[in-house]
Motif scaffolding. Structure first.
Motif, PDB file in Angstrom:
ATOM      1  N   GLY A  36       0.817  -1.210   0.000  1.00  0.00           N
ATOM      2  CA  GLY A  36       0.000   0.000   0.000  1.00  0.00           C
ATOM      3  C   GLY A  36       0.847   1.255   0.000  1.00  0.00           C
ATOM      4  O   GLY A  36       0.583   2.204  -0.759  1.00  0.00           O
TER       5      GLY A  36
ATOM      6  N   SER B  97       0.919  -8.401  -5.147  1.00  0.00           N
ATOM      7  CA  SER B  97       0.147  -8.744  -3.950  1.00  0.00           C
ATOM      8  C   SER B  97      -0.712  -9.978  -4.190  1.00  0.00           C
ATOM      9  O   SER B  97      -0.824 -10.851  -3.320  1.00  0.00           O
ATOM     10  CB  SER B  97      -0.747  -7.564  -3.543  1.00  0.00           C
ATOM     11  OG  SER B  97       0.027  -6.428  -3.235  1.00  0.00           O
TER      12      SER B  97
ATOM     13  N   SER C 245       2.418   1.731  -3.403  1.00  0.00           N
ATOM     14  CA  SER C 245       1.448   2.247  -4.370  1.00  0.00           C
ATOM     15  C   SER C 245       1.233   3.745  -4.197  1.00  0.00           C
ATOM     16  O   SER C 245       1.136   4.490  -5.177  1.00  0.00           O
ATOM     17  CB  SER C 245       0.106   1.515  -4.202  1.00  0.00           C
ATOM     18  OG  SER C 245       0.245   0.134  -4.431  1.00  0.00           O
TER      19      SER C 245
ATOM     20  N   TYR D 193      -5.913  -4.566  -1.212  1.00  0.00           N
ATOM     21  CA  TYR D 193      -4.808  -5.119  -0.422  1.00  0.00           C
ATOM     22  C   TYR D 193      -5.321  -5.663   0.911  1.00  0.00           C
ATOM     23  O   TYR D 193      -4.897  -6.729   1.362  1.00  0.00           O
ATOM     24  CB  TYR D 193      -3.743  -4.053  -0.156  1.00  0.00           C
ATOM     25  CG  TYR D 193      -3.030  -3.536  -1.384  1.00  0.00           C
ATOM     26  CD1 TYR D 193      -2.718  -4.387  -2.435  1.00  0.00           C
ATOM     27  CD2 TYR D 193      -2.656  -2.203  -1.480  1.00  0.00           C
ATOM     28  CE1 TYR D 193      -2.062  -3.904  -3.557  1.00  0.00           C
ATOM     29  CE2 TYR D 193      -2.001  -1.721  -2.598  1.00  0.00           C
ATOM     30  CZ  TYR D 193      -1.712  -2.567  -3.640  1.00  0.00           C
ATOM     31  OH  TYR D 193      -1.067  -2.099  -4.751  1.00  0.00           O
TER      32      TYR D 193
ATOM     33  N   SER E  37      -7.358   0.156  -4.777  1.00  0.00           N
ATOM     34  CA  SER E  37      -6.300  -0.852  -4.625  1.00  0.00           C
ATOM     35  C   SER E  37      -5.933  -1.052  -3.158  1.00  0.00           C
ATOM     36  O   SER E  37      -5.620  -2.172  -2.744  1.00  0.00           O
ATOM     37  CB  SER E  37      -5.068  -0.450  -5.432  1.00  0.00           C
ATOM     38  OG  SER E  37      -4.410   0.676  -4.863  1.00  0.00           O
ATOM     39  N   LEU E  38      -5.983   0.018  -2.349  1.00  0.00           N
ATOM     40  CA  LEU E  38      -5.704  -0.113  -0.918  1.00  0.00           C
ATOM     41  C   LEU E  38      -6.738  -1.008  -0.243  1.00  0.00           C
ATOM     42  O   LEU E  38      -6.407  -1.824   0.632  1.00  0.00           O
ATOM     43  CB  LEU E  38      -5.676   1.267  -0.250  1.00  0.00           C
ATOM     44  CG  LEU E  38      -4.617   2.256  -0.759  1.00  0.00           C
ATOM     45  CD1 LEU E  38      -4.717   3.580  -0.014  1.00  0.00           C
ATOM     46  CD2 LEU E  38      -3.210   1.678  -0.630  1.00  0.00           C
TER      47      LEU E  38
ATOM     48  N   TRP F 244      -4.683  11.410  -4.603  1.00  0.00           N
ATOM     49  CA  TRP F 244      -5.044   9.998  -4.634  1.00  0.00           C
ATOM     50  C   TRP F 244      -6.217   9.788  -5.591  1.00  0.00           C
ATOM     51  O   TRP F 244      -7.281  10.388  -5.431  1.00  0.00           O
ATOM     52  CB  TRP F 244      -5.415   9.503  -3.248  1.00  0.00           C
ATOM     53  CG  TRP F 244      -4.258   9.426  -2.306  1.00  0.00           C
ATOM     54  CD1 TRP F 244      -3.007   9.921  -2.498  1.00  0.00           C
ATOM     55  CD2 TRP F 244      -4.262   8.813  -1.019  1.00  0.00           C
ATOM     56  NE1 TRP F 244      -2.214   9.674  -1.415  1.00  0.00           N
ATOM     57  CE2 TRP F 244      -2.957   8.982  -0.479  1.00  0.00           C
ATOM     58  CE3 TRP F 244      -5.209   8.156  -0.267  1.00  0.00           C
ATOM     59  CZ2 TRP F 244      -2.612   8.504   0.769  1.00  0.00           C
ATOM     60  CZ3 TRP F 244      -4.868   7.678   0.988  1.00  0.00           C
ATOM     61  CH2 TRP F 244      -3.572   7.845   1.497  1.00  0.00           C
TER      62      TRP F 244
END
Length: 223
Positions: A133, A152, A136, A212, A208-209, A201
């Motif tokens: 994270g 990941s 990224s 994860y 994507s966070l 952001w």
């Protein structure tokens, strides 16, 4: 004869030294109950037991019998406390097992896919996905997180394959974790006020966070 004479002389000398020390003698030497011996309640906490032990050892320092008596009571209480904690943990596990056994079949089926690994395993995997994270976020100005997401997912499938010994099952669970995180992120991230999210952001990055996090859950707690 000389050895006998020397021993006879040494006895009163030792007694005389102990009298000169004037070390007070613990008055509860013969009390069997360790709580009463230490002067604490049967409901005393571990901190109170330690506090009483340290206080009494300071008060009766120099008297060997007193120190031994205090330490003996202290050790008995610590052992009792340890056994009670162990028993309560066993009872808790038994109650949880009973609840699971009494639950409906569909709940049992769901729970059969869940496990709780050791804490060091949890922290290692949490660190890995947190690193992904952070990577990224740091790389967001140069491009999207596609590479980090792929790495990941590969790590997630690898961990699952180690547990399940089935690459196909690991692939399905890992891909499911990624898809669940991505779908939920795509739905709920736009609802977050813009003041909460950093202006640089993108929706893809924040989604994507979330992905994860779900991959971390999948490879850590599913089997």
């Amino acid at each position: 004869m000389d050895e006998v004479f020397t021993k006879i002389i040494e006895l009163p000398v030792v007694k005389l030294r102990s009298e000169r020390n004037n070390a007070p003698v613990f008055p509860r030497l013969r009390i069997r109950d360790p709580y009463k011996r230490l002067g604490i309640s049967p409901y005393a906490s571990t901190e109170e037991i330690w506090g009483s032990r340290n206080f009494l050892l300071e008060q009766y320092a120099g008297s060997e019998r007193s120190e031994e008596s205090i330490e003996e009571a202290f050790e008995r209480l610590l052992m009792t406390s340890f056994q009670q904690r162990k028993k309560s943990k066993i009872n808790l596990k038994s109650k949880l097992k009973e609840k699971v056994d009494e639950s409906p079949p569909w709940v049992k089926s769901l729970l059969s896919f869940v496990e709780f690994p050791p804490m060091d395993v949890i922290f290692r995997r949490l660190f890995l996905f947190a690193f992904m994270g952070g990577w990224s976020i740091m790389n967001s100005a140069e491009g999207g997180p596609a590479f980090q997401v792929a790495v990941s997912l590969a790590a997630c499938i690898y961990f699952l394959n180690e547990k399940t010994k089935s690459l196909g099952r690991a692939f399905v669970i890992g891909l499911g974790g990624l898809a669940t995180g991505w779908i939920l992120g795509s739905i709920f991230v736009p609802m977050i006020p813009t003041v909460v999210i950093h202006p640089t952001w993108t929706l893809e990055l924040v989604t994507s966070l979330v992905a994860y996090f779900f991959m971390f859950l999948a490879c850590t707690f599913l089997k």
